[in-house]
Design a protein around this motif. Structure first.
Motif, PDB file in Angstrom:
ATOM      1  N   CYS A   1       0.845  -1.195   0.000  1.00 28.29           N
ATOM      2  CA  CYS A   1       0.000   0.000   0.000  1.00 28.29           C
ATOM      3  C   CYS A   1       0.880   1.244   0.000  1.00 28.29           C
ATOM      4  O   CYS A   1       2.053   1.197   0.396  1.00 28.29           O
ATOM      5  CB  CYS A   1      -0.897  -0.025   1.238  1.00 28.29           C
TER       6      CYS A   1
ATOM      7  N   HIS B   1      -0.406  -4.529   5.441  1.00 25.36           N
ATOM      8  CA  HIS B   1      -1.714  -4.746   6.079  1.00 25.36           C
ATOM      9  C   HIS B   1      -2.761  -5.303   5.115  1.00 25.36           C
ATOM     10  O   HIS B   1      -3.885  -5.567   5.534  1.00 25.36           O
ATOM     11  CB  HIS B   1      -2.230  -3.439   6.699  1.00 25.36           C
ATOM     12  N   GLU B   2      -2.413  -5.498   3.849  1.00 24.63           N
ATOM     13  CA  GLU B   2      -3.348  -6.080   2.887  1.00 24.63           C
ATOM     14  C   GLU B   2      -3.006  -7.562   2.765  1.00 24.63           C
ATOM     15  O   GLU B   2      -2.132  -7.935   1.982  1.00 24.63           O
ATOM     16  CB  GLU B   2      -3.213  -5.399   1.530  1.00 24.63           C
TER      17      GLU B   2
ATOM     18  N   SER C   1      -9.322 -14.055   4.221  1.00 31.18           N
ATOM     19  CA  SER C   1      -8.872 -12.683   4.014  1.00 31.18           C
ATOM     20  C   SER C   1      -8.899 -11.997   5.373  1.00 31.18           C
ATOM     21  O   SER C   1      -9.829 -12.197   6.161  1.00 31.18           O
ATOM     22  CB  SER C   1      -9.801 -11.957   3.035  1.00 31.18           C
TER      23      SER C   1
ATOM     24  N   GLU D   1      -9.106  -8.843   7.843  1.00 27.35           N
ATOM     25  CA  GLU D   1      -9.419  -7.445   8.139  1.00 27.35           C
ATOM     26  C   GLU D   1      -8.465  -7.030   9.263  1.00 27.35           C
ATOM     27  O   GLU D   1      -8.607  -7.472  10.401  1.00 27.35           O
ATOM     28  CB  GLU D   1     -10.877  -7.266   8.562  1.00 27.35           C
TER      29      GLU D   1
ATOM     30  N   ALA E   1      -5.921 -11.226  -0.337  1.00 32.34           N
ATOM     31  CA  ALA E   1      -5.194 -10.122   0.293  1.00 32.34           C
ATOM     32  C   ALA E   1      -5.779  -8.769  -0.101  1.00 32.34           C
ATOM     33  O   ALA E   1      -5.893  -7.858   0.727  1.00 32.34           O
ATOM     34  CB  ALA E   1      -3.721 -10.182  -0.082  1.00 32.34           C
ATOM     35  N   LEU E   2      -6.176  -8.645  -1.360  1.00 27.64           N
ATOM     36  CA  LEU E   2      -6.612  -7.346  -1.883  1.00 27.64           C
ATOM     37  C   LEU E   2      -8.064  -7.023  -1.553  1.00 27.64           C
ATOM     38  O   LEU E   2      -8.582  -5.983  -1.989  1.00 27.64           O
ATOM     39  CB  LEU E   2      -6.360  -7.277  -3.389  1.00 27.64           C
TER      40      LEU E   2
ATOM     41  N   GLU F   1      -8.680  -5.986   1.185  1.00 29.34           N
ATOM     42  CA  GLU F   1      -8.475  -4.809   2.032  1.00 29.34           C
ATOM     43  C   GLU F   1      -8.598  -3.504   1.242  1.00 29.34           C
ATOM     44  O   GLU F   1      -9.436  -2.657   1.587  1.00 29.34           O
ATOM     45  CB  GLU F   1      -7.123  -4.914   2.748  1.00 29.34           C
ATOM     46  N   PRO F   2      -7.824  -3.283   0.170  1.00 29.84           N
ATOM     47  CA  PRO F   2      -8.053  -2.045  -0.578  1.00 29.84           C
ATOM     48  C   PRO F   2      -9.432  -1.998  -1.235  1.00 29.84           C
ATOM     49  O   PRO F   2     -10.015  -0.925  -1.392  1.00 29.84           O
ATOM     50  CB  PRO F   2      -6.929  -2.027  -1.618  1.00 29.84           C
TER      51      PRO F   2
ATOM     52  N   ARG G   1     -10.220   4.176   6.447  1.00 31.78           N
ATOM     53  CA  ARG G   1     -10.318   2.726   6.427  1.00 31.78           C
ATOM     54  C   ARG G   1     -11.731   2.268   6.073  1.00 31.78           C
ATOM     55  O   ARG G   1     -12.278   2.705   5.071  1.00 31.78           O
ATOM     56  CB  ARG G   1      -9.815   2.140   7.748  1.00 31.78           C
TER      57      ARG G   1
ATOM     58  N   TRP H   1     -16.180  -6.503   4.539  1.00 31.25           N
ATOM     59  CA  TRP H   1     -15.589  -7.734   3.983  1.00 31.25           C
ATOM     60  C   TRP H   1     -16.592  -8.668   3.323  1.00 31.25           C
ATOM     61  O   TRP H   1     -16.310  -9.195   2.231  1.00 31.25           O
ATOM     62  CB  TRP H   1     -14.768  -8.444   5.058  1.00 31.25           C
TER      63      TRP H   1
ATOM     64  N   LYS I   1      -0.633  -3.167  -8.409  1.00 29.63           N
ATOM     65  CA  LYS I   1      -0.450  -3.815  -7.120  1.00 29.63           C
ATOM     66  C   LYS I   1       0.775  -4.734  -7.151  1.00 29.63           C
ATOM     67  O   LYS I   1       0.840  -5.676  -7.939  1.00 29.63           O
ATOM     68  CB  LYS I   1      -1.691  -4.619  -6.724  1.00 29.63           C
TER      69      LYS I   1
END
Length: 338
Positions: A37, A62-63, A85, A87, A145-146, A148-149, A283, A288, A329
């Protein structure tokens, strides 16, 4: 386990650390993939983001997603082997914000890779079990993982009130901008316009389905007359914020997503006379399940965002290359050989 550690701005080393033990309400996750990120790059280059300062060694990232390999005493053993995944948050369960459902605003938040909390550029991490979301087998490690974004894009689209028939302007065609574009369309927007100063970024936006792209400098006059319902500002650039506000129709909503200048002189008469809503996004909360559904049903494509992958030994190179205009990414795969 091995972990990539930021010792100070500009210095990253790989260290051997004990595998963390999950508390009663936690799970231990073998990390499959972690996205880089912009905040990771800020910490690496500058050692801080605003009031958050790296004062001791810190694991970035963090992702993240991976596989549950151990559970705490209060978690069902049936969760072992789940692909999840993460959070990456731990709010206080009793704060006013958490009890109101806006746990992302909890003042006592512990968040991956935000000093002094370690992140996921490591082989194993722990997280509270309810923040480890199972993903279908059709979802890749990178896509897990993604989420998160993607959650940032979902939270922004919700705040913007995007719905069927909305016309949306996305300023900035980096990774969050491309995600915001896809989310806006998934939420029902019938026209999504993307602006950026970089032709490579604009080309990427078209590949991901933008209805139209504009050069943020050469097409500035046209941009300011768009009359869109919502602005998703993903660049953090002051000119983009100001022209984006002017692009809004009366009663439009601007959501500021990108990190930029600490202070901007806002056009107050424009905001008052058009009754614009200008808000930020910090954030996400309760995103999710929606993120996983959007990816698993094919409405959002996260795998095509990946433009490179590296092991733990090459995190520094990955951080440097992730800012290139041709990069969307860049992923870290802790279990992969570098």
């Amino acid at each position: 386990m091995r972990a990539s550690v930021l010792r100070r701005a500009g210095e990253i080393v790989v260290e051997s650390r004990p595998v963390p033990r999950p508390a009663a309400d936690e799970v231990l996750i073998r990390v499959g993939a972690v996205g880089i990120c912009g905040s990771d790059v800020h910490y690496f280059k500058e050692g801080r983001i605003g009031d958050f300062v790296v004062e001791s060694p810190l694991v970035l990232g963090h992702e993240a997603g991976g596989t549950i390999v151990a559970v705490g005493s209060g978690v069902a053993e049936s969760r072992l082997g789940e692909r999840v995944s993460i959070e990456p948050q731990r709010p206080s369960p009793t704060s006013r914000q958490t009890l109101a459902g806006a746990y992302n605003l909890c003042p006592h938040m512990e968040f991956y890779a935000t000093p002094p909390v370690d992140g996921a550029f490591a082989e194993y991490v722990t997280i509270q079990s309810h923040f480890a979301f199972r993903v279908p087998d059709t979802v890749s490690e990178d896509a897990a993982a993604l989420m998160e974004p993607l959650s940032v894009g979902i939270a922004a689209a919700r705040k913007a009130g995007i719905t069927a028939g909305s016309r949306v302007l996305v300023t900035g065609a980096g990774p969050i901008g491309i995600i915001a574009l896809q989310v806006a369309q998934a939420f029902g927007a019938t026209e999504v316009i993307v602006s950026d100063v970089d032709p490579a970024r604009r080309s990427q936006a078209l590949k991901f389905g933008a209805d139209r792209v504009l050069d943020a400098i050469a097409d500035d006059a046209e941009l300011r007359t768009l009359g869109v319902d919502a602005l998703l500002e993903c660049s953090g650039a002051t000119p983009a914020v100001l022209s984006g506000l002017e692009a809004l129709a009366p009663a439009g909503t601007a959501v500021l997503i990108g990190m930029g200048a600490d202070e901007i002189a806002f056009p107050v008469p424009l905001i008052q006379n058009r009754e614009l809503v200008v808000t930020g996004i910090f954030r996400y909360a309760n995103t999710w399940p929606t993120a996983i559904d959007l990816v698993s049903t094919g409405r959002v494509d996260l795998d095509s965002l990946v433009t490179g992958s590296y092991g733990l030994d090459d995190v520094e190179e990955a951080l440097r290359i992730s800012t290139a205009s041709t990069s969307l990414k860049t992923m870290i795969r802790p279990g992969s050989a570098s």
